[in-house]
Motif scaffolding. Sequence first.
Motif, PDB file in Angstrom:
ATOM      1  N   ASN A  56      32.500  -6.270  56.825  1.00  0.00           N
ATOM      2  CA  ASN A  56      31.686  -5.974  55.458  1.00  0.00           C
ATOM      3  C   ASN A  56      30.511  -5.343  55.674  1.00  0.00           C
ATOM      4  O   ASN A  56      30.024  -5.151  54.808  1.00  0.00           O
ATOM      5  CB  ASN A  56      31.335  -7.774  55.487  1.00  0.00           C
ATOM      6  CG  ASN A  56      32.851  -8.122  55.443  1.00  0.00           C
ATOM      7  OD1 ASN A  56      33.830  -7.268  54.726  1.00  0.00           O
ATOM      8  ND2 ASN A  56      33.369  -9.545  55.216  1.00  0.00           N
ATOM      9  N   VAL A  57      29.914  -5.645  57.094  1.00  0.00           N
ATOM     10  CA  VAL A  57      28.720  -5.205  57.301  1.00  0.00           C
ATOM     11  C   VAL A  57      28.416  -3.566  57.062  1.00  0.00           C
ATOM     12  O   VAL A  57      27.466  -3.417  56.085  1.00  0.00           O
ATOM     13  CB  VAL A  57      27.600  -5.518  58.344  1.00  0.00           C
ATOM     14  CG1 VAL A  57      26.838  -4.835  59.012  1.00  0.00           C
ATOM     15  CG2 VAL A  57      28.034  -6.803  58.814  1.00  0.00           C
ATOM     16  N   ASP A  58      29.184  -3.214  58.018  1.00  0.00           N
ATOM     17  CA  ASP A  58      29.417  -1.809  56.944  1.00  0.00           C
ATOM     18  C   ASP A  58      29.792  -0.957  55.945  1.00  0.00           C
ATOM     19  O   ASP A  58      29.153   0.008  55.364  1.00  0.00           O
ATOM     20  CB  ASP A  58      30.437  -0.309  57.965  1.00  0.00           C
ATOM     21  CG  ASP A  58      29.990  -1.221  59.591  1.00  0.00           C
ATOM     22  OD1 ASP A  58      29.106  -1.255  60.007  1.00  0.00           O
ATOM     23  OD2 ASP A  58      31.042  -1.002  60.536  1.00  0.00           O
ATOM     24  N   PRO A  97      22.830  -6.180  52.065  1.00  0.00           N
ATOM     25  CA  PRO A  97      23.556  -6.274  54.596  1.00  0.00           C
ATOM     26  C   PRO A  97      23.332  -7.213  54.792  1.00  0.00           C
ATOM     27  O   PRO A  97      23.077  -7.769  55.940  1.00  0.00           O
ATOM     28  CB  PRO A  97      23.485  -4.823  54.359  1.00  0.00           C
ATOM     29  CG  PRO A  97      21.910  -4.656  53.519  1.00  0.00           C
ATOM     30  CD  PRO A  97      22.495  -5.134  51.735  1.00  0.00           C
ATOM     31  N   LEU A  98      21.681  -7.940  54.110  1.00  0.00           N
ATOM     32  CA  LEU A  98      21.567  -8.663  54.643  1.00  0.00           C
ATOM     33  C   LEU A  98      21.816 -10.516  54.779  1.00  0.00           C
ATOM     34  O   LEU A  98      22.180 -11.245  55.949  1.00  0.00           O
ATOM     35  CB  LEU A  98      19.909  -9.280  53.818  1.00  0.00           C
ATOM     36  CG  LEU A  98      18.952 -10.328  54.572  1.00  0.00           C
ATOM     37  CD1 LEU A  98      18.647 -10.267  55.823  1.00  0.00           C
ATOM     38  CD2 LEU A  98      17.721 -10.813  53.769  1.00  0.00           C
ATOM     39  N   ASP A  99      23.442 -10.385  53.951  1.00  0.00           N
ATOM     40  CA  ASP A  99      23.752 -11.592  53.988  1.00  0.00           C
ATOM     41  C   ASP A  99      25.020 -11.533  54.717  1.00  0.00           C
ATOM     42  O   ASP A  99      25.443 -12.405  55.051  1.00  0.00           O
ATOM     43  CB  ASP A  99      24.542 -11.394  52.117  1.00  0.00           C
ATOM     44  CG  ASP A  99      25.470 -12.658  52.189  1.00  0.00           C
ATOM     45  OD1 ASP A  99      25.045 -13.468  52.255  1.00  0.00           O
ATOM     46  OD2 ASP A  99      26.406 -12.191  51.954  1.00  0.00           O
ATOM     47  N   ALA A 100      25.312 -10.107  54.941  1.00  0.00           N
ATOM     48  CA  ALA A 100      26.669  -8.915  55.075  1.00  0.00           C
ATOM     49  C   ALA A 100      25.811  -9.684  57.161  1.00  0.00           C
ATOM     50  O   ALA A 100      26.700 -10.409  58.043  1.00  0.00           O
ATOM     51  CB  ALA A 100      27.065  -8.382  55.871  1.00  0.00           C
ATOM     52  N   TYR A 101      24.893  -9.486  57.289  1.00  0.00           N
ATOM     53  CA  TYR A 101      23.829  -9.639  59.203  1.00  0.00           C
ATOM     54  C   TYR A 101      24.338 -11.048  58.455  1.00  0.00           C
ATOM     55  O   TYR A 101      24.540 -11.599  60.051  1.00  0.00           O
ATOM     56  CB  TYR A 101      22.982  -8.611  58.545  1.00  0.00           C
ATOM     57  CG  TYR A 101      23.376  -7.832  59.413  1.00  0.00           C
ATOM     58  CD1 TYR A 101      23.314  -7.381  60.648  1.00  0.00           C
ATOM     59  CD2 TYR A 101      22.480  -6.684  58.623  1.00  0.00           C
ATOM     60  CE1 TYR A 101      23.547  -6.284  60.817  1.00  0.00           C
ATOM     61  CE2 TYR A 101      22.715  -5.315  58.941  1.00  0.00           C
ATOM     62  CZ  TYR A 101      23.474  -4.736  60.681  1.00  0.00           C
ATOM     63  OH  TYR A 101      23.737  -3.739  61.506  1.00  0.00           O
ATOM     64  N   SER A 102      23.963 -12.046  58.102  1.00  0.00           N
ATOM     65  CA  SER A 102      23.497 -13.277  58.191  1.00  0.00           C
ATOM     66  C   SER A 102      24.930 -14.229  58.270  1.00  0.00           C
ATOM     67  O   SER A 102      24.474 -15.281  59.343  1.00  0.00           O
ATOM     68  CB  SER A 102      22.955 -13.798  56.938  1.00  0.00           C
ATOM     69  OG  SER A 102      21.412 -13.234  56.776  1.00  0.00           O
TER      70      SER A 102
END
Length: 451
Positions: free
Chosen positions: A62-64, A77-82
Amino acid sequence: MADVFDDTEPPIVDGDLLEAAKENIQPLAAGRRVTALSAILSTPHAQRESRLAAARTRLRINVDLALADPDDPDADPLDAYSRLVAWTVENYPQGHSAESGLLELLEEATRVLKDDRAGRWRADVRYLKLWVLYAGYVEKPAIIYKFCLVNEIGTAHALLYEEFATVLERAGRKAEADEAYLLGIARKAAPVERLQNKHREFQKRMMSSINAAAATTTPEPAAPSASSSSSTRRALAEASSSSSSSSSRTRASRTGSARTPGQLATPSPAPSVPRPNGRMQVFVDPSGADAENDPSAAAPWPELGTRKSRVKENVPEVRKAAGTTLRTAGRSSRAASGSRIPVYRDPEPGAAAEMPPPPVPSLASAPAPAAKKSALVVFRDEEDGADAPATPAFTPYRDEEPSSPTHAASATAMRPKAVGPHKNVLGLTEAEALRKDPFKNYEAGERPADE
């Protein structure tokens, strides 16, 4: 936890299991779910690792995907990293470890999202929370918050100033902590009411510490009265004798009789006691004030830099080698002189006044030592090729080599140990290197030049 442990039955929490593993669980300010801890600790280690690896892979995908297309407005990407960071914190109760890789993940998230989409995430409170969590794992967290202030990361939120002031207060830098609170209140960081309450609580703690320090200082004892037969004195204080006390009383009576009735004795001024924890006035240069307040000017501290550039005071100064003497290790050996120093002798009566110097022996004229004749006679066999049998040559045994070798044999069986992906040349792991230098993975062009 729903994508890792899928159980249709109602969860049953084993209190004994949590009691046995409580020393390996890192506490959180927000707390932990008891059902999640029970599900993790009750699963065997082999099955737990396989399930956690599968869930981590899905979240990493999901992050990629979120970072693949920078022009996609729907990608976050901020939500995926969080989500990945929150999942790691919840599913690894022991905190950062080699299995969780939490410190490396936080460093990657803060570094990648810093300039992503032209710095869109710098004002987001979720991005600020990643920095706060990252600062909790490094050796010097104050430098993280200074970096955020310079690069305008989360400056509109009160969380930045609260955490920064808390770190400074723990380090004993109370004046700077007060300035951090005042800076956030002046910028009206939201919520400003909570920041003001935190500041008032900080001031109460400072006043209580000042009062406690003043109470610990004992006042000087009063002079002993004349009626007391024996007086006690403090340690390391001057001892008062009977003669000195009597003489002081005599001088006091004479002085009192010399005064007129209308005059009163003026008490001696008490020595001024320095105020504990008093602020020291810091000189402020009035020049350059307009340049500092210019919003269009570039940030004076764009990047944090390396640890080597921050500890430049410990680097010895480079000096010229002209006029210096280099000392070699070990004892200095003196070169053997070719001639001896002639010893002075008094002349005998009737001899010459001056003694001629002794002749210097030359190496060329020295006679060579005669070779000693050896009385040992070496025994030799008689040369007779016809009668003596020929001795066959010795042939060592060797294994048969295969006709088609699969690989060439190495010259030695010892091979150098390869450095793993998680260790550098100095032997430090990636996590240990990030604790010392939180911004070691920044590009060389983004780092400031070493002074």
